[in-house]
Design a protein around this motif. Structure first.
Motif, PDB file in Angstrom:
ATOM      1  N   SER A  45       0.664  -1.083  -0.083  1.00  0.00           N
ATOM      2  CA  SER A  45       0.028   0.000  -0.227  1.00  0.00           C
ATOM      3  C   SER A  45       0.922   1.201   0.020  1.00  0.00           C
ATOM      4  N   LEU A  48       2.251   1.770  -3.499  1.00  0.00           N
ATOM      5  CA  LEU A  48       1.367   2.231  -4.492  1.00  0.00           C
ATOM      6  C   LEU A  48       1.052   3.662  -4.173  1.00  0.00           C
ATOM      7  N   VAL A  49       0.725   4.033  -3.076  1.00  0.00           N
ATOM      8  CA  VAL A  49       0.709   5.494  -2.523  1.00  0.00           C
ATOM      9  C   VAL A  49       1.903   6.380  -3.056  1.00  0.00           C
ATOM     10  N   THR A  51       3.858   5.760  -5.546  1.00  0.00           N
ATOM     11  CA  THR A  51       3.768   5.800  -7.155  1.00  0.00           C
ATOM     12  C   THR A  51       2.751   6.735  -7.283  1.00  0.00           C
ATOM     13  N   GLN A  52       1.547   6.535  -6.834  1.00  0.00           N
ATOM     14  CA  GLN A  52       0.498   7.313  -7.177  1.00  0.00           C
ATOM     15  C   GLN A  52       1.006   9.101  -6.779  1.00  0.00           C
ATOM     16  N   GLU A  55       3.540  10.215  -9.598  1.00  0.00           N
ATOM     17  CA  GLU A  55       2.667  10.417 -10.606  1.00  0.00           C
ATOM     18  C   GLU A  55       1.754  11.739 -10.855  1.00  0.00           C
ATOM     19  N   ALA A  56       1.393  12.024  -9.646  1.00  0.00           N
ATOM     20  CA  ALA A  56       0.626  13.191  -9.481  1.00  0.00           C
ATOM     21  C   ALA A  56       1.416  14.365  -9.444  1.00  0.00           C
TER      22      ALA A  56
END
Length: 167
Positions: A45, A48-49, A51-52, A55-56
């Motif tokens: 998790s 994933l966060v 990576t997000q 990207e943001a």
């Protein structure tokens, strides 16, 4: 009779000890497995966060080295402007314009039904562009702005495009 009773009690005590030992050893093993699964899930998790978030923040002055280098004019005799200090200054200057009685002039919208449009959120994309969210309490929109840092360190804004969402 007394010997057989003691023998039965002794066997019962041994069985109780064996069952207790098995129960607690498996409980520890079960707890360790559950801990490992939870830890793995949490690490996934977090990954994933992260990576997000990366990207943001791709379109952000804080992560764009080419845009940051734009403010380093010290080689040509100009001033060096630290982007870490510039982002809050630009944001604050834009938000200060919300106090105008007709609303923020850089929303690209005039007052509707006597309600002024104010900018709620600002993101500095690079050395030239800003995206902002604005509303009048009922109607929402977004605006793409150009900004310029003048030689006297004042900041000028220019509306490039404004979008108003339907109710």
């Amino acid at each position: 009779m007394k010997k057989s009773l003691l023998l039965y009690l002794f066997l019962l005590a041994i069985l109780m000890n064996v069952f207790t030992y098995m129960f607690y050893s498996r409980e520890v093993k079960f707890g360790e497995e559950r801990y490992e699964k939870t830890t793995k899930k949490l690490r996934d998790s977090i990954s994933l966060v992260t990576t997000q978030l990366t990207e943001a923040d791709y379109f952000s002055l804080a992560h764009n080295e080419n845009a940051q280098n734009y403010f380093d004019n010290s080689a040509t005799g100009g001033k060096f402007i630290a982007y870490e200090k510039l982002i809050p200054v630009v944001t604050e200057k834009l938000m200060d314009l919300n106090s105008s009685p007709t609303g923020n002039p850089y929303t690209g919208q005039d007052m509707i039904d006597g309600k002024k449009f104010i900018i709620n959120k600002v993101k500095v994309l690079n050395h030239r562009w800003i995206i902002a969210d604005y509303s009048n309490g009922e109607i929402w929109g977004e605006v793409l702005l150009k900004y310029f840092v003048n030689d006297d360190e004042s900041i000028a804004f220019e509306v490039n495009q404004s979008l108003l969402y339907q109710k």
